[in-house]
Structures are given as C-alpha cells and as structure tokens.
Design an enzyme around this catalytic site. Structure first.
Site, PDB file in Angstrom:
ATOM      1  N   CYS A 282       0.563   8.356   0.663  1.00 35.65           N
ATOM      2  CA  CYS A 282       1.470   7.309   1.124  1.00 35.65           C
ATOM      3  C   CYS A 282       2.853   7.767   0.697  1.00 35.65           C
ATOM      4  CB  CYS A 282       1.115   5.956   0.508  1.00 35.65           C
ATOM      5  SG  CYS A 282       2.346   4.678   0.880  1.00 35.65           S
TER       6      CYS A 282
ATOM      7  N   CYS B 296       5.213   4.556  -0.447  1.00 30.23           N
ATOM      8  CA  CYS B 296       4.953   3.763  -1.666  1.00 30.23           C
ATOM      9  C   CYS B 296       3.662   4.264  -2.302  1.00 30.23           C
ATOM     10  CB  CYS B 296       4.966   2.264  -1.391  1.00 30.23           C
ATOM     11  SG  CYS B 296       3.975   1.696   0.011  1.00 30.23           S
ATOM     12  N   SER B 297       2.608   3.463  -2.291  1.00 22.67           N
ATOM     13  CA  SER B 297       1.383   3.882  -2.967  1.00 22.67           C
ATOM     14  C   SER B 297       0.157   3.259  -2.315  1.00 22.67           C
ATOM     15  CB  SER B 297       1.449   3.494  -4.451  1.00 22.67           C
ATOM     16  OG  SER B 297       1.740   2.109  -4.573  1.00 22.67           O
ATOM     17  N   CYS B 298       0.197   3.109  -0.979  1.00 19.05           N
ATOM     18  CA  CYS B 298      -0.940   2.526  -0.261  1.00 19.05           C
ATOM     19  C   CYS B 298      -2.203   3.348  -0.539  1.00 19.05           C
ATOM     20  CB  CYS B 298      -0.671   2.501   1.231  1.00 19.05           C
ATOM     21  SG  CYS B 298       0.748   1.486   1.673  1.00 19.05           S
TER      22      CYS B 298
END
Lengths: 215, 93, 111
Positions: free
Chosen positions: A118, A121-123
């Site tokens: 991702c 962000c940090s999906c």
C-alpha cells in the site's frame, strides 16, 4: 469448519498474555494519546472496555488464520476456486469475517509472482492476518517495491527468475489482497495442519515463498 | 460513465487536485489496461471529509513497469496493478 | 503537489525486513482508533486524510502511531468531541503524573 473449532484454535496461543508497559514515555504524542484516551472515556464517548475489546480482537487475529485458508486452497480444488472467485465468502466458511473490506486472493504460480503493497498508507487484510509487520508500513518498502520490486524481494531473500512475471499490487482502494503462495515441492501427503505450518505471513504478502517441509 | 471492459486501454488523469486522493502520483498520466471491475464503492475523496457523495466504480488497472519507469531494471513482463476510481480513468482509442 | 504519504516510486534505502512487535502504547492507540471507528465517530478515510494533512515535516518525523494520535486529536477537535483547551489541560496533568511516577523519560518533564 465449525465455530467451536474456531474458538478452540484461539485457546491455544498465548495471545491473551497482558501487554507489558514500555520502559518510559518519551514523546509528546505518547502523552497526547494517553490524554485523548482518558478524556474520551471520562466523557463516555467510548468505554475502557471498548478499547480493551478492540485490542483483544486485534491480538486474536494472527497470520495462522490466513495460513489455514491457504492450506485448504492447496488441498481442496473446489475451495481454491471459491477463494479466487469470492474470497470473503470462502474465508467465512472457515469462520473468518472480513468486516470492512473486500478480500481478493491472488495466486502465485510457476509463471507469476505477486507481491502486495500500500504505497499511500498501510492497507492490509487485517481481518484475516492481523496487523501488518512494521516493514510493510515503512517508507522504504512502500516507495521502492513499485519501482524496483525484484531488488526489494531480494532483500527478503526471494529471488525471482527473469522468465517469471513479477506483479505488484498497490492497495489503493477498498480491496485487500491475500497472496496464495505456491505449494512447496515434497508436500504430497501432508495434511492441512502440516501444510498450514509452512505458510508464513511474508509468503501471504508475497515477499517470500512458503517454507520447505522439514525432511 | 460506460463500464470499461477488461482489456480496455486507459490513461490515468494527470491532475493534481487538493484533498485526499487515492490515485498515487506515480500513476497519474500513465497508460495501462483495465483488468476487471470490482463494483461501486464510497468515494474516498468525499468520505475523507465526512461528506456524503456518489459511489464510484473501482477498476483494477495494470501498468507495465517499463511504462511507469523508463529505466526499469527488470524484465519487460513485470507489472504494477492498482485499484482506481472510474473518474480518474480516460479511455484511450 | 505530492502529499507526504504518496511515496510510491521515490528513492529510499534498504528495507528493514525484521518485524518489530507493537509496544503497549502503540496497541492502546490502535485500540482507541478502532473503538472511535466502531461507533462511527471517525472513519478510515478521515483518519488517512488527517494523517496526510499533518504535512511533510510531521509525517516524516513522527512514528506511525504518533501520526495516528496527531490525526485523531485534530479530528476529535474538528468534530467537537473534545476541545483544544481540555486536551491541553489533560496533557499537562498526564505529564505531571508520569513525571511523578518515574515513567517519563528525563527531559520530557516540561513542554
């Protein structure tokens, strides 16, 4: 898979061990976080129990859940097809619920190696694998894996031959990707539990292959 | 917007609006190919501000790594895929 | 034009491939953020937008859950759930309390 079995699995880990406090509070933002939590609880916006339950829920979800899904896909062709067609439905058969996102399973093969990131962000498929590892959230991984994926994979010890396609999946919307790694050689005759033990978190993100069986 | 069929060549809008945008800069202005339609989803560009808005179609789009990076070091078969909202995609042809 | 979070394709150093477990404090923030999300007060898109709006300096300096904390603080004030004044007062109180109990790293006793 029955719900009973699902609960039973959870009893085994040490996931409910109480977390230990850090050594020292060392930043303004840590103080701020404590202050926000206290104020929200005092005002009744959330309860201390709400927060505790969320932490316990996070702690209860581990990569072992995903490993069970992969092992079943390796051994049950009909399940594998359902997983690739509708992953939310397939994992719910094992008692795993995707609460907020659409899970998409992508299969590594002899000709194709998939890896997930991702960049924004940090999906991450948190409902199935738990919280992402620290490197997954790092700037270095997010910046570089779409630019030089083979070099990044090599840093994880994964060397992909030139004739194999490397495909990087950037999780930019509401889909969350689960890589189904290739089933390792020499695993004929192993049961689902033994196979699941070979499925590492990193192999389900695609930066590694599933482990080789012990001989 | 008419549904884009798998295989449709597209170009990602090369725009830089302010706000919360889920189309990464490295893909803007680049050409790729529609792989599949995932369905209609909340538009993050409005949901990010707690506002109501129309749902938007989301597509999986594939880009050849060599089309993104002129000096890409790996083989030409490598690809990057991303999930993009329909209003960021322009049909080529 | 490029937000601080939008790093795909930029140069960077080697990936630290070790997984570092979350600290007690990080888990608290993760849980608090989830609890606030569960009651519909702050959604994921709002969290991301607020993190991005911190700007390049803060984004690149703060740790992951510090960014979440800063973003949550901003959103709670904007939504009227908390006021800046009560947050400031509570931060001062927590700082004193941690200093008294020896839980505060030295040098952090005053703002």
């Amino acid at each position: 898979m029955s719900e009973e079995h699902h609960l039973h699995d959870h009893e085994h880990g040490s996931v409910h061990a109480p977390p230990q406090p850090d050594d020292k509070v060392h930043s303004y933002y840590q103080i701020l976080g404590i202050a926000l939590k206290e104020l929200l609880i005092e005002k009744g916006v959330v309860s201390a129990d709400d927060v505790r339950r969320q932490i316990e829920r996070r702690d209860s979800i581990t990569p072992a859940n995903g490993a069970r899904v992969v092992a079943k896909a390796w051994t049950d062709p009909a399940f594998r097809k359902r997983l690739l067609d509708d992953a939310n439905g397939a994992v719910s058969e094992l008692g795993f619920e995707m609460t907020t996102a659409k899970l998409v399973a992508i299969e590594n093969t002899a000709g194709e190696h998939n890896v997930v990131v991702c960049t924004l962000c940090s999906c991450y498929p948190r409902d199935l694998l738990g919280l992402p590892p620290s490197w997954y959230k790092s700037r270095a991984y997010r910046a570089r894996v779409v630019r030089e994926p083979r070099a990044v994979l090599a840093e994880f010890g994964t060397h992909v031959p030139e004739h194999v396609v490397v495909r990087v999946h950037d999780s930019t919307a509401d889909m969350r990707f689960l890589v189904v790694p290739e089933r390792p050689e020499g695993t004929q005759g192993l049961g689902e539990a033994e196979l699941a033990a070979l499925v590492t978190r990193d192999s389900m993100i695609g930066v590694a292959r599933a482990s080789a069986p012990n001989r | 917007m008419t549904r884009l069929a798998p295989g449709t060549p597209i170009r990602v809008r090369e725009d830089f609006p302010p706000g919360h945008i889920r189309t990464p800069v490295y893909l803007r202005g680049k050409t790729g190919e529609v792989i599949k339609f995932f369905g209609n989803f909340d538009n993050a560009e409005t949901a990010a501000y707690g506002l109501p808005g129309l749902k938007k179609g989301v597509y999986k789009v594939r880009f050849r790594a060599i089309d993104l990076w002129s000096d890409y070091a790996g083989p030409a078969i490598d690809a990057i895929e991303a999930d993009l909202y329909e209003h960021w995609l322009e049909r080529l042809t | 034009m490029r937000g601080p979070h939008d790093v795909g394709g930029l140069q960077d150093g080697p990936v630290d491939t070790e997984a570092h477990p979350l600290t007690f404090w990080e888990k608290q923030i993760d849980g608090l953020r989830a609890a606030v999300g569960a009651i519909g007060l702050v959604n994921t898109h709002e969290n991301r937008a607020a993190v991005e709006a911190l700007g390049h300096d803060a984004y690149n300096t703060l740790a992951y859950y510090e960014r979440w904390t800063a973003a949550l603080c901003r959103l709670l004030i904007d939504k009227g759930a908390l006021t800046q004044d009560e947050i400031d007062a509570r931060v001062a109180l927590v700082r004193q309390r941690l200093a008294a109990s020896g839980e505060l790293e030295s040098g952090m006793e005053s703002p």
